[in-house]
Design a protein around this motif. Structure first.
Motif, PDB file in Angstrom:
ATOM      1  N   GLY A  37       0.795  -1.204   0.000  1.00  0.00           N
ATOM      2  CA  GLY A  37       0.000   0.000   0.000  1.00  0.00           C
ATOM      3  C   GLY A  37       0.836   1.266   0.000  1.00  0.00           C
ATOM      4  N   VAL A  38       0.215   2.352   0.453  1.00  0.00           N
ATOM      5  CA  VAL A  38       0.849   3.668   0.491  1.00  0.00           C
ATOM      6  C   VAL A  38       0.527   4.317   1.826  1.00  0.00           C
ATOM      7  N   ALA A  39       1.171   5.439   2.091  1.00  0.00           N
ATOM      8  CA  ALA A  39       0.879   6.208   3.303  1.00  0.00           C
ATOM      9  C   ALA A  39       1.374   7.627   3.097  1.00  0.00           C
ATOM     10  N   ALA A 229      -6.149   0.699   4.014  1.00  0.00           N
ATOM     11  CA  ALA A 229      -7.208   1.643   3.676  1.00  0.00           C
ATOM     12  C   ALA A 229      -7.165   2.873   4.571  1.00  0.00           C
ATOM     13  N   MET A 230      -6.829   2.667   5.839  1.00  0.00           N
ATOM     14  CA  MET A 230      -6.771   3.810   6.748  1.00  0.00           C
ATOM     15  C   MET A 230      -5.572   4.695   6.428  1.00  0.00           C
ATOM     16  N   HIS A 231      -4.447   4.090   6.070  1.00  0.00           N
ATOM     17  CA  HIS A 231      -3.299   4.890   5.648  1.00  0.00           C
ATOM     18  C   HIS A 231      -3.624   5.701   4.391  1.00  0.00           C
ATOM     19  N   ALA A 232      -4.428   5.141   3.496  1.00  0.00           N
ATOM     20  CA  ALA A 232      -4.741   5.814   2.239  1.00  0.00           C
ATOM     21  C   ALA A 232      -5.794   6.911   2.396  1.00  0.00           C
ATOM     22  N   ALA A 233      -6.385   7.011   3.584  1.00  0.00           N
ATOM     23  CA  ALA A 233      -7.496   7.948   3.782  1.00  0.00           C
ATOM     24  C   ALA A 233      -7.062   9.333   4.213  1.00  0.00           C
ATOM     25  N   CYS A 234      -5.921   9.447   4.910  1.00  0.00           N
ATOM     26  CA  CYS A 234      -5.500  10.739   5.460  1.00  0.00           C
ATOM     27  C   CYS A 234      -4.064  10.623   5.955  1.00  0.00           C
TER      28      CYS A 234
END
Length: 537
Positions: A37-39, A229-234
């Motif tokens: 993922g990403v962050a 998903a949480m990292h990708a949200a904000c």
């Protein structure tokens, strides 16, 4: 890797720039390189840090990796990145290329600047045919702006094998501006073979001691889709606690010989940098007088205009050994002043003298800038918890209770600086707490000068009980709420007039689709220190 080389590589890879053609790598195609993922993190008024890490093959510690291996990547890889104002990436405002280097675990840290304050942006990474899922992040308000609101969650302690991350599924729905993660992002220990059948999920990784061990552990944790998903949200603000290296370590001492422990700490610190959205400026030679070759300076101030100043602390790297603990040995579970004279030693520190001074200066600056809320974000519970009925005393040796003189110095700094409102946020103890912070905890009648909220764990089990929590509340009247029975997080909505904290609780941590409810809600009013209960389940 030599430290000088590590610093140069990390600093160079963080530059938001175009690489010369000769620096571009060969392109790998038709591979799922972005499975972690990403962050994004460290939001400033003009930018933020973007992160990803490329991985080849299966996730370490899973049955697929155990059967077929992990196919590690070879050599550097060139990654393209874009930042846009819209989800379709029609209005791209920044773009560039970065090197994912094997010396840095094929991680990428891009420090983007030159953007507008108080704005949401979208970003993505690309390599060959591989593109990351859509992600968003934001800049902070301008430093002189009194923002009307900030909404954030804080969390800690997400032991993989002890539960699913249902908390993040609900957190994703909270409409947050940012997340503050307060440590124990990973747990370093192996899963005992005789415990695997009784856990919600398990892995086969050994106890982490080497750099590759720690890289594998982060890869396993970051493979969780709810965490991704949480990292990708904000954007996230992150600090560490002990399990990013070794349980209950203190400064340069752990539960093994010094040389072996420092090698482990060096590996853990590098892996933390590789896997977190933090700036390359964290890679310094430690703090004045306390620098070590393997230090990361992760304490930092993150301002949300004049609404909230987040003082993000590091209470592991510079602390003294827990009271009455011998070097290389395990710490004592609880200590009493009558049995442990070191507990009262005024020289003992939790933060190190340089960080203590840095925090005191920041609180003074908050008062001068008329900052509404001074948020002291640290790893554990700050308020005193006497386990016994007075006048008897017994305290947890690894929290601030093991460092009462250091705690009093911080309390005195708050009283002297007189910032408008001070709120402590913490984690570590796997329990939800809400407390009134006294000017002197040794005097129950002393003035309330700050407020505290301590979050339970995302997944890690609690060793406490409701009965023991009730006794602690009875022995410590400044503790307003204490619940060890549920996992979750705390979400805060802060405005110039009040700080509203809602304690979320997962109903069944063994299920990824578990419902998440509200355990209790509190407010702190402007210029009125202390927590006020709004509702409780």
């Amino acid at each position: 890797m030599q430290r000088r080389t590590f610093l140069k590589l990390a600093a160079a890879s963080a530059l938001a720039t175009q690489l010369p053609r000769w620096a571009l790598s060969a392109t790998l195609r038709e591979r799922d390189l972005f499975s972690l993922g990403v962050a994004s993190g460290a939001p400033a008024p003009d930018g933020f840090v973007l992160w990803t890490r490329l991985l080849g093959g299966a996730i370490p510690g899973t049955p697929q990796a155990d059967a077929h291996g992990t196919s590690p990547l070879q050599g550097p890889l060139t990654v393209r990145w874009e930042v846009a104002e819209d989800e379709a990436f029609r209005r791209i405002v920044r773009r560039g290329q970065a090197q994912a280097l094997p010396e840095l675990g094929h991680s990428v840290h891009v420090e983007v600047d030159g953007l507008r304050p108080d704005r949401w942006y979208f970003y993505r990474f690309m390599h060959g045919d591989a593109v990351t899922a859509l992600a968003r992040t934001r800049t902070a308000p301008a430093s002189d702006t009194l923002a009307p609101r900030v909404r954030f969650a804080f969390a800690s302690c997400q032991r993989w094998e002890q539960g699913h991350y249902a908390a993040y599924r609900q957190m994703r729905q909270e409409d947050l501006d940012l997340v503050v993660f307060l440590g124990d992002y990973i747990y370093e220990a192996a899963v005992p073979a005789n415990a695997r059948a009784h856990l919600p999920r398990t892995h086969s990784l050994p106890t982490a001691t080497s750099l590759q061990d720690f890289r594998d552990r982060y890869a396993l944790y970051k493979s969780d889709p709810l965490l991704q998903a949480m990292h990708a949200a904000c954007p996230w603000l992150v600090t560490w606690d002990d399990h990013e290296v070794q349980n209950d370590y203190a400064g340069r001492a752990g539960s093994e010989p010094a040389a072996a422990f420092l090698a482990r700490r060096t590996a853990g610190y590098q892996a933390f940098y590789e896997n977190m959205p933090i700036r390359a400026s964290a890679l310094v030679h430690g703090m004045a007088g306390l620098g070590t070759p393997d230090a990361l300076s992760i304490h930092a101030r993150h301002r949300w205009g004049r609404l909230v100043d987040f003082h993000l602390l590091d209470d592991r790297q510079y602390r003294d050994l827990q009271p009455c603990r011998e070097p290389g040995q395990l710490r004592k579970g609880s200590v009493s002043p009558g049995d442990c004279s070191a507990l009262g030693d005024p020289r003992r520190t939790m933060l190190g003298s340089a960080q203590e001074q840095w925090l005191a200066q920041g609180l003074v600056q908050d008062q001068r800038d008329q900052t509404r809320w001074s948020a002291i974000a640290q790893q554990t519970i700050f308020s005193r918890r006497n386990y016994k009925a007075p006048p008897q005393e017994a305290f947890h040796s690894d929290t601030w209770d093991g460092y009462p003189a250091a705690r009093q110095r911080l309390l005195d700094s708050i009283a002297a600086a007189a910032p408008r409102n001070t709120v402590f946020i913490g984690g570590d103890i796997h329990q939800h707490y809400a407390c009134n912070v006294l000017a002197e905890f040794s005097d129950p009648s002393s003035q309330v000068i700050a407020s505290e909220f301590c979050t339970t764990s995302i997944a890690s089990a609690s060793g406490s009980s409701m009965e023991s929590a009730a006794k602690i509340m009875a022995h410590n009247p400044h503790i307003v709420h204490a619940r060890p029975d549920q996992r979750g997080y705390i979400v805060v909505e802060s405005t110039p007039a009040r700080w509203a904290a809602t304690l979320r609780a997962v109903e069944d941590v063994t299920r990824a689709d578990s419902a998440v409810g509200t355990q209790a809600a509190f407010v702190v009013e402007d210029r009125r220190p202390g927590v006020q209960l709004v509702s409780a389940s």
